[in-house]
Design an enzyme around this catalytic site. Structure first.
Site, PDB file in Angstrom:
ATOM      1  CB  SER A 143      10.242   6.330   9.385  1.00 29.12           C
ATOM      2  OG  SER A 143      10.073   5.693  10.727  1.00 29.12           O
ATOM      3  CG  ASN A 147      -3.271   5.862  13.884  1.00 25.55           C
ATOM      4  OD1 ASN A 147      -4.009   6.743  14.033  1.00 25.55           O
ATOM      5  ND2 ASN A 147      -1.983   5.925  13.511  1.00 25.55           N
ATOM      6  CB  CYS A 160       1.438   5.839  11.610  1.00 28.75           C
ATOM      7  SG  CYS A 160       1.765   7.602  11.111  1.00 28.75           S
ATOM      8  CG  HIS A 166       7.299   3.458  19.041  1.00 27.66           C
ATOM      9  ND1 HIS A 166       6.694   4.847  18.875  1.00 27.66           N
ATOM     10  CD2 HIS A 166       7.655   2.992  18.091  1.00 27.66           C
ATOM     11  CE1 HIS A 166       6.561   4.672  17.634  1.00 27.66           C
ATOM     12  NE2 HIS A 166       7.089   3.563  17.000  1.00 27.66           N
ATOM     13  CB  CYS A 176       6.247  -2.817  15.926  1.00 26.41           C
ATOM     14  SG  CYS A 176       8.240  -2.458  15.705  1.00 26.41           S
ATOM     15  N   GLY A 218       7.012  -2.067   6.077  1.00 24.15           N
ATOM     16  CA  GLY A 218       8.541  -2.383   5.925  1.00 24.15           C
ATOM     17  C   GLY A 218       9.554  -1.648   6.691  1.00 24.15           C
ATOM     18  CB  CYS A 247       2.919  -2.104  13.458  1.00 30.58           C
ATOM     19  SG  CYS A 247       3.537  -1.551  11.883  1.00 30.58           S
ATOM     20  CB  CYS A 297       3.065   7.521   3.484  1.00 32.20           C
ATOM     21  SG  CYS A 297       3.689   6.329   4.516  1.00 32.20           S
ATOM     22  CB  CYS A 322       7.471  -5.238   8.422  1.00 38.25           C
ATOM     23  SG  CYS A 322       8.635  -4.525   9.467  1.00 38.25           S
ATOM     24  CD  GLU A 356      -3.000  -1.241   2.171  1.00 41.16           C
ATOM     25  OE1 GLU A 356      -4.087  -1.152   2.145  1.00 41.16           O
ATOM     26  OE2 GLU A 356      -2.726  -0.767   3.640  1.00 41.16           O
ATOM     27  CB  SER A 384      10.164   3.833  15.331  1.00 33.91           C
ATOM     28  OG  SER A 384       9.613   4.282  13.984  1.00 33.91           O
TER      29      SER A 384
HETATM   30  N1  SAH Z   1       9.775   0.432   9.963  1.00 37.33           N
HETATM   31  C1  SAH Z   1       9.761   1.807  10.059  1.00 37.33           C
HETATM   32  C2  SAH Z   1       9.026   2.459   9.155  1.00 37.33           C
HETATM   33  C3  SAH Z   1       7.432   2.493   9.483  1.00 37.33           C
HETATM   34  S1  SAH Z   1       7.061   4.179   9.791  1.00 37.33           S
HETATM   35  C4  SAH Z   1       9.767   2.107  11.427  1.00 37.33           C
HETATM   36  O1  SAH Z   1       9.593   1.282  12.204  1.00 37.33           O
HETATM   37  O2  SAH Z   1      10.044   3.463  11.698  1.00 37.33           O
HETATM   38  C5  SAH Z   1       5.555   4.023  10.363  1.00 37.33           C
HETATM   39  C6  SAH Z   1       5.645   4.698  11.886  1.00 37.33           C
HETATM   40  O3  SAH Z   1       4.314   4.613  12.276  1.00 37.33           O
HETATM   41  C7  SAH Z   1       6.742   4.205  12.977  1.00 37.33           C
HETATM   42  O4  SAH Z   1       7.077   5.058  13.520  1.00 37.33           O
HETATM   43  C8  SAH Z   1       5.819   3.114  13.393  1.00 37.33           C
HETATM   44  O5  SAH Z   1       6.379   2.847  14.808  1.00 37.33           O
HETATM   45  C9  SAH Z   1       4.538   3.894  13.629  1.00 37.33           C
HETATM   46  N2  SAH Z   1       3.316   2.947  13.860  1.00 37.33           N
HETATM   47  C10 SAH Z   1       3.134   1.821  13.833  1.00 37.33           C
HETATM   48  N3  SAH Z   1       1.958   1.274  14.112  1.00 37.33           N
HETATM   49  C11 SAH Z   1       1.438   2.215  14.773  1.00 37.33           C
HETATM   50  C12 SAH Z   1       0.224   2.579  15.241  1.00 37.33           C
HETATM   51  N4  SAH Z   1      -0.786   1.732  15.718  1.00 37.33           N
HETATM   52  N5  SAH Z   1      -0.297   3.682  15.662  1.00 37.33           N
HETATM   53  C13 SAH Z   1       0.651   4.770  15.455  1.00 37.33           C
HETATM   54  N6  SAH Z   1       1.801   4.588  14.913  1.00 37.33           N
HETATM   55  C14 SAH Z   1       2.223   3.711  14.658  1.00 37.33           C
END
Ligand code: SAH
Length: 338
Positions: free
Chosen positions: A173, A275, A318, A198, A98, A141, A101, A87, A94, A74, A196
């Site tokens: 990212s 999200n 995200c 978190h 996490c 990814g 995600c 984006c 992936c 996507e 990221s």
């Molecule tokens: N793999 C890379 C690229 C993904 S970017 C990374 O980890 O950075 C997508 C961003 O959205 C990342 O910061 C990820 O941690 C965040 N993300 C993933 N799931 C999410 C969720 N449910 N709500 C908000 N942000 C989320």
């Protein structure tokens, strides 16, 4: 072209055609027929097919593409005051795992090629009619897990004969693959690096992100600081606010302390309200907890922004992108072609 005893300028002509969205070599009308045939024998042109296109009430557009080998990914177009940002995904699935995600739910299938990343930008622009000015590698990814292709993509996409989108208009990212961040620093590139984070402590971060067991918080922060010192580009930290997991005042104070200790320069934290991903039981922070968190960071002199959520009604925010394959398994997107 020179290997084939063709004039060098043919390479430039072909490069331009490939970045205009042609589907076959026969559309390259200023290339002689014999050469077009020879190209078609040796190469193929990747053209993603639109499986679905959804438009959010806020104008965000989400594409589900089918790639040449049947896999799906996507991309999302977001509209901002300064123009359109796309984006894009960097892998089919992936393997980072996490917990919050959707992109990682079925694991990794394969890396995307550089041209499959270019295609997402090019065909999003052609299909929507919106001129894309910015790119974020924040879709499905882990970009640094596909390092060479991502670097090749950055080179191709900024070429003036192609899409001509400069590195300063691109953000990458990562979940914090430390060796790759070090490598990026050595290459002195000019795009924006987002990490990221978190969580500010290993216990919380390892619980949310298995990758933290390989590269803990301190190592990640140190690598980011080294990256800044080498490139002069400030790293931005992404932090998804999850109710009761990483959003307490204790987490905020620890985050502020660690950032101040490891980064001489002011750091930038980008908070994102979690999200919803149906497979997880995690919930977004309350407004009150979010505000308290912001205030603690601000009072410690840390730069904070709260990311505006776009496309929530079409699962385009995200962490909500996934490689679902309609006609096979639309719900979980787990059992598609491997
Ligand atoms: N793999 C890379 C690229 C993904 S970017 C990374 O980890 O950075 C997508 C961003 O959205 C990342 O910061 C990820 O941690 C965040 N993300 C993933 N799931 C999410 C969720 N449910 N709500 C908000 N942000 C989320």
């Amino acid at each position: 072209m020179t290997e084939w005893d063709e004039p060098e300028y043919r390479a430039g002509q072909i490069f331009k055609w490939l970045h205009s969205g042609v589907r076959s070599f026969d559309e390259m009308t200023d290339i002689p027929k014999a050469l077009r045939d020879r190209l078609a024998e040796r190469f193929y042109i990747t053209v993603p097919e639109v499986v679905s296109k959804q438009v959010s009430k806020d104008g965000t557009i989400k594409y589900l593409w089918r790639l040449t080998d049947g896999n799906t990914v996507e991309s999302v177009i977001m509209s901002y005051r300064h123009g359109y940002t796309v984006c894009i995904s960097s892998q089919v699935g992936c393997r980072m795992g996490c917990r919050f995600c959707a992109s990682t739910l079925g694991g990794l299938v394969r890396n995307l090629s550089a041209s499959e990343m270019v295609d997402q930008v090019l065909f999003s622009q052609l299909d929507s009619g919106n001129r894309i000015s910015n790119i974020v590698l924040m879709g499905i990814g882990e970009p640094l897990d596909n390092y060479d292709n991502v670097l090749r993509f950055l080179q191709l996409i900024s070429d003036p004969r192609g899409m001509n989108i400069g590195q300063r208009h691109i953000s990458v990212s990562t979940c914090g693959l430390v060796e790759k961040v070090d490598k990026l620093g050595a290459d002195k590139l000019q795009f924006t690096l987002s990490v990221s984070l978190h969580a500010p402590d290993d216990e919380t971060r390892s619980h949310l992100m298995p990758v933290n067991r390989a590269y803990g918080v301190e190592r990640v922060l140190k690598a980011c600081h080294a990256y800044f010192k080498r490139t002069g580009r400030r790293v931005s930290y992404e932090y998804a606010m999850i109710d009761g997991v990483n959003d307490t005042p204790r987490h905020a104070r620890l985050l502020a302390d660690k950032l101040k200790k490891t980064q001489n320069q002011q750091s930038h934290v980008n908070l994102i309200l979690l999200n919803k991903v149906t497979e997880t039981k995690l919930a977004p922070s309350t407004r009150g907890n979010m505000q308290a968190f912001v205030k603690i960071l601000q009072d410690s002199g840390i730069n904070v922004t709260v990311r505006r959520t776009l496309g929530g009604d079409i699962d385009a925010s995200c962490g909500q992108l996934r490689r679902k394959n309609p006609g096979y398994d639309t719900e979980a997107g787990r059992k598609d072609s491997k």
